[in-house]
Design an enzyme around this catalytic site. Structure first.
Site, PDB file in Angstrom:
ATOM      1  N   TYR A  63       8.980  -7.867  13.569  1.00  0.00           N
ATOM      2  CA  TYR A  63      10.197  -7.610  12.785  1.00  0.00           C
ATOM      3  C   TYR A  63      11.017  -8.882  12.755  1.00  0.00           C
ATOM      4  O   TYR A  63      11.193  -9.529  13.792  1.00  0.00           O
ATOM      5  CB  TYR A  63      11.018  -6.470  13.405  1.00  0.00           C
ATOM      6  CG  TYR A  63      11.196  -5.358  12.410  1.00  0.00           C
ATOM      7  CD1 TYR A  63      11.976  -5.571  11.274  1.00  0.00           C
ATOM      8  CD2 TYR A  63      10.552  -4.141  12.549  1.00  0.00           C
ATOM      9  CE1 TYR A  63      12.107  -4.577  10.310  1.00  0.00           C
ATOM     10  CE2 TYR A  63      10.676  -3.157  11.596  1.00  0.00           C
ATOM     11  CZ  TYR A  63      11.459  -3.379  10.476  1.00  0.00           C
ATOM     12  OH  TYR A  63      11.574  -2.415   9.529  1.00  0.00           O
ATOM     13  N   GLU A  65      14.169  -9.543  10.448  1.00  0.00           N
ATOM     14  CA  GLU A  65      15.246  -9.530   9.461  1.00  0.00           C
ATOM     15  C   GLU A  65      16.046 -10.822   9.542  1.00  0.00           C
ATOM     16  O   GLU A  65      16.348 -11.314  10.624  1.00  0.00           O
ATOM     17  CB  GLU A  65      16.164  -8.328   9.686  1.00  0.00           C
ATOM     18  CG  GLU A  65      15.575  -7.045   9.109  1.00  0.00           C
ATOM     19  CD  GLU A  65      16.375  -5.811   9.484  1.00  0.00           C
ATOM     20  OE1 GLU A  65      16.674  -5.022   8.594  1.00  0.00           O
ATOM     21  OE2 GLU A  65      16.701  -5.668  10.672  1.00  0.00           O
ATOM     22  N   ASP A 209      10.512 -14.966 -15.804  1.00  0.00           N
ATOM     23  CA  ASP A 209       9.624 -14.110 -15.005  1.00  0.00           C
ATOM     24  C   ASP A 209       8.199 -14.543 -15.332  1.00  0.00           C
ATOM     25  O   ASP A 209       7.640 -14.150 -16.359  1.00  0.00           O
ATOM     26  CB  ASP A 209       9.858 -12.642 -15.346  1.00  0.00           C
ATOM     27  CG  ASP A 209       9.016 -11.715 -14.470  1.00  0.00           C
ATOM     28  OD1 ASP A 209       8.080 -12.207 -13.804  1.00  0.00           O
ATOM     29  OD2 ASP A 209       9.304 -10.498 -14.467  1.00  0.00           O
ATOM     30  N   THR A 235       5.489 -12.876  -9.179  1.00  0.00           N
ATOM     31  CA  THR A 235       4.636 -12.233  -8.189  1.00  0.00           C
ATOM     32  C   THR A 235       3.701 -13.319  -7.649  1.00  0.00           C
ATOM     33  O   THR A 235       3.576 -14.394  -8.224  1.00  0.00           O
ATOM     34  CB  THR A 235       3.776 -11.113  -8.814  1.00  0.00           C
ATOM     35  OG1 THR A 235       3.028 -11.676  -9.893  1.00  0.00           O
ATOM     36  CG2 THR A 235       4.628  -9.970  -9.318  1.00  0.00           C
ATOM     37  N   LYS A 238      -1.127 -12.454  -9.024  1.00  0.00           N
ATOM     38  CA  LYS A 238      -1.837 -12.428 -10.314  1.00  0.00           C
ATOM     39  C   LYS A 238      -2.613 -13.741 -10.457  1.00  0.00           C
ATOM     40  O   LYS A 238      -3.510 -13.981  -9.660  1.00  0.00           O
ATOM     41  CB  LYS A 238      -0.836 -12.133 -11.428  1.00  0.00           C
ATOM     42  CG  LYS A 238      -0.180 -10.746 -11.213  1.00  0.00           C
ATOM     43  CD  LYS A 238       0.827 -10.335 -12.248  1.00  0.00           C
ATOM     44  CE  LYS A 238       1.473  -9.007 -11.877  1.00  0.00           C
ATOM     45  NZ  LYS A 238       2.554  -8.622 -12.804  1.00  0.00           N
ATOM     46  N   ARG A 244      -0.366  -9.448  -2.485  1.00  0.00           N
ATOM     47  CA  ARG A 244       0.638  -8.740  -3.281  1.00  0.00           C
ATOM     48  C   ARG A 244       2.005  -9.041  -2.699  1.00  0.00           C
ATOM     49  O   ARG A 244       2.310  -8.662  -1.562  1.00  0.00           O
ATOM     50  CB  ARG A 244       0.387  -7.236  -3.255  1.00  0.00           C
ATOM     51  CG  ARG A 244      -1.025  -6.847  -3.682  1.00  0.00           C
ATOM     52  CD  ARG A 244      -1.119  -5.404  -4.071  1.00  0.00           C
ATOM     53  NE  ARG A 244      -0.552  -5.238  -5.393  1.00  0.00           N
ATOM     54  CZ  ARG A 244      -1.215  -5.486  -6.524  1.00  0.00           C
ATOM     55  NH1 ARG A 244      -2.456  -5.888  -6.498  1.00  0.00           N
ATOM     56  NH2 ARG A 244      -0.631  -5.319  -7.687  1.00  0.00           N
TER      57      ARG A 244
HETATM   58  C1  LIG Z   1       3.539  -7.696 -12.676  1.00  0.00           C
HETATM   59  C2  LIG Z   1       4.900  -8.034 -13.175  1.00  0.00           C
HETATM   60  C3  LIG Z   1       6.056  -7.678 -12.473  1.00  0.00           C
HETATM   61  C4  LIG Z   1       6.085  -6.684 -11.343  1.00  0.00           C
HETATM   62  O1  LIG Z   1       5.366  -6.886 -10.289  1.00  0.00           O
HETATM   63  P1  LIG Z   1       5.031  -5.697  -9.253  1.00  0.00           P
HETATM   64  O2  LIG Z   1       4.541  -6.496  -8.121  1.00  0.00           O
HETATM   65  O3  LIG Z   1       4.015  -4.849  -9.917  1.00  0.00           O
HETATM   66  O4  LIG Z   1       6.297  -4.981  -8.953  1.00  0.00           O
HETATM   67  C5  LIG Z   1       7.270  -8.131 -12.935  1.00  0.00           C
HETATM   68  N1  LIG Z   1       7.350  -8.879 -14.044  1.00  0.00           N
HETATM   69  C6  LIG Z   1       6.262  -9.206 -14.766  1.00  0.00           C
HETATM   70  C7  LIG Z   1       6.419 -10.030 -15.985  1.00  0.00           C
HETATM   71  C8  LIG Z   1       5.009  -8.781 -14.361  1.00  0.00           C
HETATM   72  O5  LIG Z   1       3.952  -9.094 -15.107  1.00  0.00           O
END
Ligand SMILES: *Cc1c(COP(=O)(O)O)cnc(C)c1O
Length: 428
Positions: A63, A65, A209, A235, A238, A244
């Protein structure tokens, strides 16, 4: 397909197999599925064995925080250094002053951005979900669209591209506190510089994003938003090929607001095993081989798009600049979901997706979304893309006719090719 999943899992995960055979069998079956199928979901990938190992370490037991050097718990000698490594690597890779690597995933990362820069009821702006935006960019069914006033832009019907004049007019009229650019079904490059000018004119915080294209940016195969935007949200799982998780990157001026929003604003203890795996993935993404990978992802997507166009498929925006292709199956008279389910039976994993101005309902839309990150991780190259396009073509045709024999034949061909391209991180 001679070895059975149960045998594999007993050898590779002996403790799990002994303690919980039922669960172990499911993991083994998933390993088999990921090995035998052609995975075309553009948000998915294969992490390396090193990333997998890091995410299964005893860092899980801690933990912590707070942030490195400022924790609410003792015993942080190693955890602080793990997080500091991840932060330093993220800053170096993306050219940012500040990095927060604690968000549990992309959606909570975006929620932290709203918490940092907007109040409930404020206008926030992003691309509409059916146009290719993400739920968390202010779409109605998401908390971000009900706690804030979501103002949504789209793409032009004729080009499939974002209409920047429309974005500017909307931003000046609605004065959103936060503007999101980027999305989840965008085959084309986002003009970060143009969004930057619009956001400055409208007095909004601009967020890129880049969840989908982060790995392409890291590998130099996609323009970087650094210098054009206030915050980069991404993220890590991907195209970046990490565990993740998610990260927020920014200039120093926004560091404190973002850190406070993530903790204590939204989250408690960070997932240290994930932080460690992010650090490993960032180190991998800084290697020359990852640049090669990122460029190969884009080359494969372009080659696949060409091969699909040659077979008469309609692609939103007419092609791709990145790793993702959005196929409109209207002219083939096969609904997206029917096609996606049939392709799954043929060993080709895709997802059904809305296309811009889709006349069909979101749970059964007109398109499918495909991408090349996972197949490129296995070493498939541009020479294989006509074959992939051919399978998709035959699969969609078979879906329309309900021809299960044709789907089974494709499945065998797919498994045959994939057997020659072992996936990173998989024991099979
Ligand atoms: C995949 C994605 C997210 C969200 O990610 P999660 O890990 O599934 O919550 C946010 N924004 C975009 C553009 C994404 O492609």
């Amino acid at each position: 397909m001679t070895t059975t999943a149960a045998t594999d899992i007993a050898a590779t995960h002996p403790a799990l197999s002994a303690a919980d055979p039922e669960l172990a069998a499911l993991v083994g079956a998933e390993e088999r599925l990921q090995a035998d199928t052609l995975r075309l979901i553009p948000s998915e990938n294969y992490v390396s064995a090193a990333v997998l190992e890091a995410s299964g370490t005893v860092l899980q037991n801690k933990y912590s925080e707070g942030y490195p050097g400022r924790r609410y718990y003792e015993g942080q000698q190693n955890v602080d250094r793990v997080e500091a490594l991840a932060v330093a690597r993220a800053k170096a890779l993306f050219g940012a002053d500040h990095a927060n690597v604690q968000p549990y995933s992309g959606s909570p990362a975006n929620l932290a951005v709203y918490l940092a820069f907007a109040e409930p009821g404020d206008a926030v702006m992003g691309m509409a979900l059916p146009m290719g935006g993400h739920l968390t960019h202010g779409w109605g069914v998401s908390a971000t669209g009900s706690w804030f006033r979501g103002v949504q832009y789209g793409v032009r019907r004729d080009t499939g591209l974002v209409d920047l004049d429309e974005v500017r007019d909307l931003a000046l009229k609605e004065r959103p506190k936060v503007i999101f650019c980027g999305g989840t079904a965008l085959p084309r490059t986002v003009d970060f510089a143009a969004f930057g000018e619009i956001a400055r004119e409208a007095g909004a915080v601009l967020v890129a994003d880049v969840a989908h294209v982060a790995g392409l940016i890291a590998g130099g195969a996609h323009p970087s938003p650094a210098g054009h935007v206030d915050v980069i949200s991404t993220t890590t799982h991907k195209t970046l090929r990490g565990p993740r998780g998610a990260m927020l990157l920014s200039r120093e001026e926004h560091a404190r607001a973002l850190d406070r929003a993530v903790f204590p604003g939204l989250q408690g203890g960070p997932h240290n095993q994930t932080t460690a795996a992010i650090a490993v993935a960032l180190r991998e993404a800084a290697q020359p081989s990852f640049r090669t990978y990122a460029h190969a992802v884009v080359a494969n997507a372009k080659a696949l798009a060409e091969a699909l166009l040659a077979r008469g498929f309609d692609l939103v925006s007419g092609g791709t600049d990145n790793h993702l292709i959005l196929m409109d199956l209207t002219s083939r008279q096969v609904p997206g979901k029917t096609a996606a389910k049939a392709l799954d039976r043929a060993g080709i994993v895709v997802n059904h997706n809305t296309v811009p101005y889709d006349p069909r309902k979101p749970f059964d839309p007109s398109g499918i979304r495909i991408g090349t990150p996972a197949l490129t991780s296995r070493g498939l190259g541009t020479a294989h893309m006509p074959r992939v396009a051919d399978w998709i073509d035959r699969g969609v045709t078979a879906a329309g006719r309900g021809d299960e024999d044709a789907l089974a034949a494709i499945r065998a061909e797919v498994a045959d090719l994939m057997a020659a391209f072992p996936a990173p991180g998989l024991p099979v």
